[in-house]
Design a protein around this motif. Sequence first.
Motif, PDB file in Angstrom:
ATOM      1  N   PRO A  55       0.836  -1.203   0.000  1.00 21.18           N
ATOM      2  CA  PRO A  55       0.000   0.000   0.000  1.00 21.18           C
ATOM      3  C   PRO A  55       0.871   1.253   0.000  1.00 21.18           C
ATOM      4  O   PRO A  55       2.115   1.168  -0.037  1.00 21.18           O
ATOM      5  N   LEU A  56       0.239   2.400   0.080  1.00 18.14           N
ATOM      6  CA  LEU A  56       0.997   3.651   0.169  1.00 18.14           C
ATOM      7  C   LEU A  56       1.710   3.754   1.510  1.00 18.14           C
ATOM      8  O   LEU A  56       2.861   4.199   1.584  1.00 18.14           O
ATOM      9  N   PHE A  57       1.033   3.354   2.575  1.00 19.79           N
ATOM     10  CA  PHE A  57       1.606   3.367   3.923  1.00 19.79           C
ATOM     11  C   PHE A  57       1.257   2.048   4.601  1.00 19.79           C
ATOM     12  O   PHE A  57       0.372   1.325   4.166  1.00 19.79           O
ATOM     13  N   GLU A  58       1.959   1.761   5.699  1.00 16.25           N
ATOM     14  CA  GLU A  58       1.743   0.512   6.443  1.00 16.25           C
ATOM     15  C   GLU A  58       1.745   0.829   7.927  1.00 16.25           C
ATOM     16  O   GLU A  58       2.504   1.687   8.390  1.00 16.25           O
ATOM     17  N   LEU A  59       0.881   0.154   8.690  1.00 18.29           N
ATOM     18  CA  LEU A  59       0.958   0.229  10.139  1.00 18.29           C
ATOM     19  C   LEU A  59       1.904  -0.855  10.638  1.00 18.29           C
ATOM     20  O   LEU A  59       1.747  -2.032  10.295  1.00 18.29           O
ATOM     21  N   ASP A  60       2.905  -0.464  11.442  1.00 19.65           N
ATOM     22  CA  ASP A  60       3.840  -1.451  11.957  1.00 19.65           C
ATOM     23  C   ASP A  60       3.256  -2.119  13.202  1.00 19.65           C
ATOM     24  O   ASP A  60       2.111  -1.863  13.592  1.00 19.65           O
ATOM     25  N   THR A  61       4.024  -2.963  13.844  1.00 23.72           N
ATOM     26  CA  THR A  61       3.514  -3.712  14.990  1.00 23.72           C
ATOM     27  C   THR A  61       3.320  -2.837  16.222  1.00 23.72           C
ATOM     28  O   THR A  61       2.780  -3.304  17.225  1.00 23.72           O
ATOM     29  N   LYS A  62       3.743  -1.570  16.144  1.00 23.91           N
ATOM     30  CA  LYS A  62       3.508  -0.619  17.237  1.00 23.91           C
ATOM     31  C   LYS A  62       2.412   0.370  16.875  1.00 23.91           C
ATOM     32  O   LYS A  62       2.267   1.412  17.523  1.00 23.91           O
ATOM     33  N   ALA A  63       1.675   0.082  15.808  1.00 26.28           N
ATOM     34  CA  ALA A  63       0.566   0.922  15.328  1.00 26.28           C
ATOM     35  C   ALA A  63       1.049   2.265  14.808  1.00 26.28           C
ATOM     36  O   ALA A  63       0.281   3.223  14.750  1.00 26.28           O
ATOM     37  N   GLN A  64       2.311   2.334  14.414  1.00 28.05           N
ATOM     38  CA  GLN A  64       2.851   3.557  13.828  1.00 28.05           C
ATOM     39  C   GLN A  64       2.794   3.473  12.304  1.00 28.05           C
ATOM     40  O   GLN A  64       3.163   2.450  11.726  1.00 28.05           O
ATOM     41  N   ARG A  65       2.339   4.550  11.669  1.00 33.22           N
ATOM     42  CA  ARG A  65       2.233   4.562  10.215  1.00 33.22           C
ATOM     43  C   ARG A  65       3.617   4.734   9.596  1.00 33.22           C
ATOM     44  O   ARG A  65       4.341   5.672   9.912  1.00 33.22           O
ATOM     45  N   GLN A  66       3.984   3.807   8.700  1.00 40.49           N
ATOM     46  CA  GLN A  66       5.286   3.813   8.061  1.00 40.49           C
ATOM     47  C   GLN A  66       5.123   4.006   6.552  1.00 40.49           C
ATOM     48  O   GLN A  66       4.173   3.502   5.957  1.00 40.49           O
ATOM     49  N   PRO A  67       6.042   4.720   5.911  1.00 37.09           N
ATOM     50  CA  PRO A  67       5.943   4.909   4.462  1.00 37.09           C
ATOM     51  C   PRO A  67       6.262   3.633   3.703  1.00 37.09           C
ATOM     52  O   PRO A  67       7.150   2.870   4.091  1.00 37.09           O
ATOM     53  N   ARG A  68       5.519   3.406   2.638  1.00 38.60           N
ATOM     54  CA  ARG A  68       5.812   2.311   1.720  1.00 38.60           C
ATOM     55  C   ARG A  68       5.932   2.897   0.315  1.00 38.60           C
ATOM     56  O   ARG A  68       6.957   3.464  -0.009  1.00 38.60           O
ATOM     57  N   ASP A 151      -6.687   5.138   6.482  1.00 38.48           N
ATOM     58  CA  ASP A 151      -7.280   4.525   5.296  1.00 38.48           C
ATOM     59  C   ASP A 151      -6.233   4.216   4.230  1.00 38.48           C
ATOM     60  O   ASP A 151      -6.342   3.205   3.516  1.00 38.48           O
ATOM     61  N   LEU A 152      -5.220   5.055   4.119  1.00 35.60           N
ATOM     62  CA  LEU A 152      -4.216   4.858   3.073  1.00 35.60           C
ATOM     63  C   LEU A 152      -3.247   3.718   3.388  1.00 35.60           C
ATOM     64  O   LEU A 152      -2.392   3.392   2.572  1.00 35.60           O
ATOM     65  N   THR A 153      -3.392   3.105   4.561  1.00 36.17           N
ATOM     66  CA  THR A 153      -2.629   1.887   4.850  1.00 36.17           C
ATOM     67  C   THR A 153      -3.380   0.648   4.358  1.00 36.17           C
ATOM     68  O   THR A 153      -2.917  -0.470   4.555  1.00 36.17           O
ATOM     69  N   GLY A 154      -4.528   0.846   3.725  1.00 34.46           N
ATOM     70  CA  GLY A 154      -5.384  -0.263   3.336  1.00 34.46           C
ATOM     71  C   GLY A 154      -5.072  -0.878   1.991  1.00 34.46           C
ATOM     72  O   GLY A 154      -4.301  -1.838   1.895  1.00 34.46           O
ATOM     73  N   PRO A 155      -5.648  -0.352   0.891  1.00 37.64           N
ATOM     74  CA  PRO A 155      -5.570  -1.073  -0.388  1.00 37.64           C
ATOM     75  C   PRO A 155      -4.151  -1.143  -0.959  1.00 37.64           C
ATOM     76  O   PRO A 155      -3.501  -0.107  -1.149  1.00 37.64           O
ATOM     77  N   PRO A 156      -3.641  -2.329  -1.252  1.00 37.37           N
ATOM     78  CA  PRO A 156      -2.364  -2.440  -1.970  1.00 37.37           C
ATOM     79  C   PRO A 156      -2.494  -1.870  -3.377  1.00 37.37           C
ATOM     80  O   PRO A 156      -3.561  -1.932  -4.000  1.00 37.37           O
TER      81      PRO A 156
END
Length: 521
Positions: A55-68, A151-156
């Motif tokens: 996706p555009l962004f990803e939530l890591d295992t600490k619930a932090q939004r990371q850039p993809r 929301d932007l961590t959703g659709p690949p």
Amino acid sequence: MFPFVLAAVVLAALAAPAAAQRNLVIAAQTPPSALDPHFHNTTNNSMVLRQIFEPLFELDTKAQRQPRLAESLRMIDPLTWEVKLRAGVRFHDGTPFEADDVAYTFARVPTVPNSPALFTPAVRTISAIEIKDPRTIILRTREPNPLLPIDLTGPPILSRRVHGENPATSDFTSGRLAIGTGPYRYASYIHNERLEVTRNPDYWGPAEPWDRVTFRYIPQGGSRMAALLSGEVDLIDYVPLQDVPRLERDPRFALFGVDSVTFVYLAPDAMRETTPFAFDRQGKPLPRNPLADRRVREAMSLAIPRQNIAERLYHGQARAADQFAAPVAEHRLPNLPPLPHDPARARALLAEAGYPQGFRLTIHGPNGFFPGDDSLLQALAQSFTRAGIETAVETLPPATLFTRATNREFSLFMTYFSSYLTINPMRQVAMTRNPELGHGPFNRQRYSNPAMDVPLAEAMSTMDPERREILTQQAAQALLDDKGLLPIIFLRNVWAGKRDKLTYEPSPVNHTSALYARPVP
């Protein structure tokens, strides 16, 4: 002498063994229902497909939004957002990732046919996408959307050029279109049996340590344990509850556990006049739906011994649920007492609702979807029976369960949801279903409650975080009071692996992924 020295060097090089490959074998409980990354917005699909697609962004295992595939997100005004895209990214076939691929992806998301649950909520408010330059897009929304960063961590993201017009889900599952930008590439797939991926040597980010990863799908917990103990696999998910103490004592293995953001719940058919699996004591269909009566739903909630289930059935690897939100979820209802267990009061409510002798009911649920799911169904059925609702159990494979649940074939079924937010499960599972707006894609029983919908809709478009918290909690209280959904337990996630081979970063959202596994140095 020089030619002889050169020949000796060449021969030595030819004789040297090739560098050993690092392979990883994972025994996972639940296979993906398809390899189309937009087909089914569910954990067992996402955890595998996020290795192939991004996706555009990803939530890591600490619930932090990371850039993809995006490097940054900036709100220009409440209706306008700027996204900076990552440069130099290519799909697995060499096709470059372009700004237009984002628009293509977001347009496809709501249109995937036969989906049990779409990603539509993630794109529901986007009214226009403008390409400012090759690395910058402008997202315009029809209303303020404070959840857009999540929301932007959703659709690949797919490729317009690679995937084309109206790509078929079957073409992803066959492997023909299983082409993403992720750190692993599709190698092979046998439905319900195994998936193999290989490291993407051209990945834009740090190289993954595993050359080849094999996922073996083994729904039976005992069989997964046997595969680990025999050395056939390196890592298993959903460690059987009774085997946790045993593995803790075995020096060959390491356990990796975390309190999850996953809660198990029951979805009653509360909206129809009749329901297919409710009968009188003689086995005849009831002329009216008992689950449409709030008193009956409250009686069922009172019949559930949540604390006993968490402590005894789950051996402490779960917690009694007090609401429809995980313990760490943002904006959950504070300081709630435990949900009461009172079978006598449950029987009194059934009599008050017109069922002094109770009735018969069948509860449906998955077998092999989360730890102890079949045993939990049996425990629930026994609890309801003691309270006066003679309950039978029917378990189904997850894919079959969700297809039939989407078709509204059940009176009562059990499943789970994972989220770091309180607002998200309500808008996805409990909000009145509206496909055009993306509301309620998981609302399979078509529950509808204006007392919840009105504050929830306002919360979803309120940029003020304090006001949004008040509205979210108002909606959450309305859902809890109406017993529209019945929370049962919060799960704890546990993986087990070979101590001398790997470490694993446990995922609060239940993701079993090679991305969280690292070789022991």
